[in-house]
Motif scaffolding. Structure first.
Motif, PDB file in Angstrom:
ATOM      1  N   MET A   1      14.069  14.183  10.775  1.00  0.00           N
ATOM      2  CA  MET A   1      13.777  15.573  11.167  1.00  0.00           C
ATOM      3  C   MET A   1      13.371  16.415   9.971  1.00  0.00           C
ATOM      4  SD  MET A   1      13.984  15.793  14.393  1.00  0.00           S
ATOM      5  CE  MET A   1      13.978  17.569  14.565  1.00  0.00           C
ATOM      6  N   LYS A   2      13.998  16.133   8.821  1.00  0.00           N
ATOM      7  CA  LYS A   2      13.652  16.886   7.621  1.00  0.00           C
ATOM      8  C   LYS A   2      12.201  16.647   7.243  1.00  0.00           C
ATOM      9  CE  LYS A   2      15.055  17.706   2.834  1.00  0.00           C
ATOM     10  NZ  LYS A   2      15.998  17.320   1.753  1.00  0.00           N
ATOM     11  N   ARG A   3      11.735  15.382   7.378  1.00  0.00           N
ATOM     12  CA  ARG A   3      10.352  15.065   7.053  1.00  0.00           C
ATOM     13  C   ARG A   3       9.390  15.770   7.998  1.00  0.00           C
ATOM     14  NH1 ARG A   3      11.194   8.544   6.145  1.00  0.00           N
ATOM     15  NH2 ARG A   3      12.255   8.684   4.112  1.00  0.00           N
ATOM     16  N   LEU A   4       9.770  15.834   9.279  1.00  0.00           N
ATOM     17  CA  LEU A   4       8.930  16.538  10.245  1.00  0.00           C
ATOM     18  C   LEU A   4       8.862  18.026   9.918  1.00  0.00           C
ATOM     19  CD1 LEU A   4       9.959  14.822  13.598  1.00  0.00           C
ATOM     20  CD2 LEU A   4       7.852  14.490  12.295  1.00  0.00           C
ATOM     21  N   THR A   6       9.206  19.339   6.935  1.00  0.00           N
ATOM     22  CA  THR A   6       8.350  19.467   5.755  1.00  0.00           C
ATOM     23  C   THR A   6       6.887  19.319   6.150  1.00  0.00           C
ATOM     24  OG1 THR A   6      10.085  18.583   4.321  1.00  0.00           O
ATOM     25  CG2 THR A   6       7.827  18.527   3.471  1.00  0.00           C
ATOM     26  N   GLY A   7       6.605  18.367   7.047  1.00  0.00           N
ATOM     27  CA  GLY A   7       5.233  18.180   7.516  1.00  0.00           C
ATOM     28  C   GLY A   7       4.698  19.415   8.218  1.00  0.00           C
ATOM     29  N   GLU A  23       7.220  25.503  -2.713  1.00  0.00           N
ATOM     30  CA  GLU A  23       6.626  24.273  -3.233  1.00  0.00           C
ATOM     31  C   GLU A  23       7.216  23.088  -2.477  1.00  0.00           C
ATOM     32  OE1 GLU A  23       6.050  21.880  -7.456  1.00  0.00           O
ATOM     33  OE2 GLU A  23       6.704  23.980  -7.460  1.00  0.00           O
ATOM     34  N   LEU A  24       6.348  22.352  -1.790  1.00  0.00           N
ATOM     35  CA  LEU A  24       6.792  21.277  -0.909  1.00  0.00           C
ATOM     36  C   LEU A  24       6.418  19.916  -1.487  1.00  0.00           C
ATOM     37  CD1 LEU A  24       5.579  22.974   2.370  1.00  0.00           C
ATOM     38  CD2 LEU A  24       7.964  22.708   1.671  1.00  0.00           C
ATOM     39  N   PRO A  25       7.238  18.891  -1.230  1.00  0.00           N
ATOM     40  CA  PRO A  25       6.927  17.554  -1.739  1.00  0.00           C
ATOM     41  C   PRO A  25       5.701  16.969  -1.032  1.00  0.00           C
ATOM     42  CG  PRO A  25       8.823  17.474  -0.272  1.00  0.00           C
ATOM     43  CD  PRO A  25       8.517  18.925  -0.492  1.00  0.00           C
ATOM     44  N   MET A  26       4.886  16.231  -1.782  1.00  0.00           N
ATOM     45  CA  MET A  26       3.664  15.651  -1.238  1.00  0.00           C
ATOM     46  C   MET A  26       3.741  14.129  -1.239  1.00  0.00           C
ATOM     47  SD  MET A  26       1.634  18.168  -0.405  1.00  0.00           S
ATOM     48  CE  MET A  26      -0.026  17.516  -0.432  1.00  0.00           C
ATOM     49  N   GLU A  27       4.891  13.603  -0.908  1.00  0.00           N
ATOM     50  CA  GLU A  27       5.050  12.159  -0.810  1.00  0.00           C
ATOM     51  C   GLU A  27       4.373  11.646   0.456  1.00  0.00           C
ATOM     52  OE1 GLU A  27       9.227  11.628  -0.893  1.00  0.00           O
ATOM     53  OE2 GLU A  27       9.469  12.380  -2.946  1.00  0.00           O
TER      54      GLU A  27
END
Length: 255
Positions: A1-4, A6-7, A23-27
């Motif tokens: 859910m955290k990845r969603l 962030t997406g 500033e968001l991670p771009m992994e």
């Protein structure tokens, strides 16, 4: 859910004017999630537009032409003109009649030329005219779902077409995404939207729009490969605007 989550924030940050001052991670997982959020973003932006149209219909007696103007302007403002910029750049590049390398260089030029300006005028005016013709015959849900359809097509276009350049934002995103997940998500979205549009509007219109979307994707992809050698950010933006214009045009025949 955290990845969603962030997406979703990345999608807002890159593809809308809604400010995300973080500033968001771009992994890879985050960028893949960003692309999977694009149809939802389209639905969100379409919902804002539909709410504005509902208010105008409820409290005013404005003409279909003004309502159509509102639909088109909201689409431009909410995305910051991102996709229209792609239309202009692609227009300048293609009608330069230069070789592939020169066309890619022209798309990188921030200045707009005569062909780019003409492409913008034609698609904006054309879109207003077409929406004005059908806006009295469609439900507000259609206003929500058209930008969803176009972004589902964008996912399929992006994940099935290699980058035209080794450098640039599009090339970076290609390297930082999982194409299989994006393609799977696109087809799930397509099935859900087919059902929703068929229920709220008509099943014939839903089938026609899905078929049109897939045909347009095939034709546009072949054209991009022939003339540019792949996909760029500008070509993706032009795809969204061109597809939405043709989807609205299809309502003239399906509604």
């Amino acid at each position: 859910m955290k990845r969603l989550g962030t997406g979703w924030l990345l999608a807002l940050q890159f593809f809308s004017v809604i400010p995300v001052k973080k500033e968001l991670p771009m992994e890879k997982t985050n960028v893949t999630s960003m692309y999977l959020m694009l149809p939802l973003l389209g639905g969100f932006l379409g919902s804002i537009t539909a709410a504005a149209i509902w208010g105008l219909l409820e409290f005013t007696e404005l003409s279909p032409l003004f309502l159509a103007f509102t639909v088109v302007i909201f689409g431009i403002l909410l995305t910051g003109g991102l996709h229209m910029d792609g239309v202009a750049d692609v227009g300048d590049a293609y009608f330069s009649y230069q070789d592939r390398k020169k066309r890619l260089e022209i798309m990188e030029d921030p200045r707009i030329g005569a062909f780019g300006a003409m492409a913008l005028i034609l698609i904006i005016v054309g879109k207003i005219i077409v929406v004005a013709e059908v806006i009295d015959e469609i439900s507000l849900m259609a206003i929500v779902l058209v930008p969803v359809f176009s972004r589902i097509g964008l996912l399929l276009f992006f994940t099935t077409t290699g980058s035209a350049k080794e450098m640039g934002l599009s090339a970076f995103f290609h390297q930082q995404t999982d194409g299989k997940w994006i393609a799977m998500g696109a087809f799930i979205y397509l099935a859900v939207i087919f059902g929703l549009f068929g229920y709220w509007q008509s099943w014939g219109a839903a089938f026609g729009l899905v078929a049109l979307l897939l045909v347009l994707l095939y034709v546009y992809r072949k054209w991009c490969l022939k003339n540019f050698g792949g996909v760029t950010g500008d070509l993706l933006g032009a795809y969204v605007e061109g597809t939405e214009f043709l989807l609205w045009t299809a309502f003239l025949f399906f509604i």
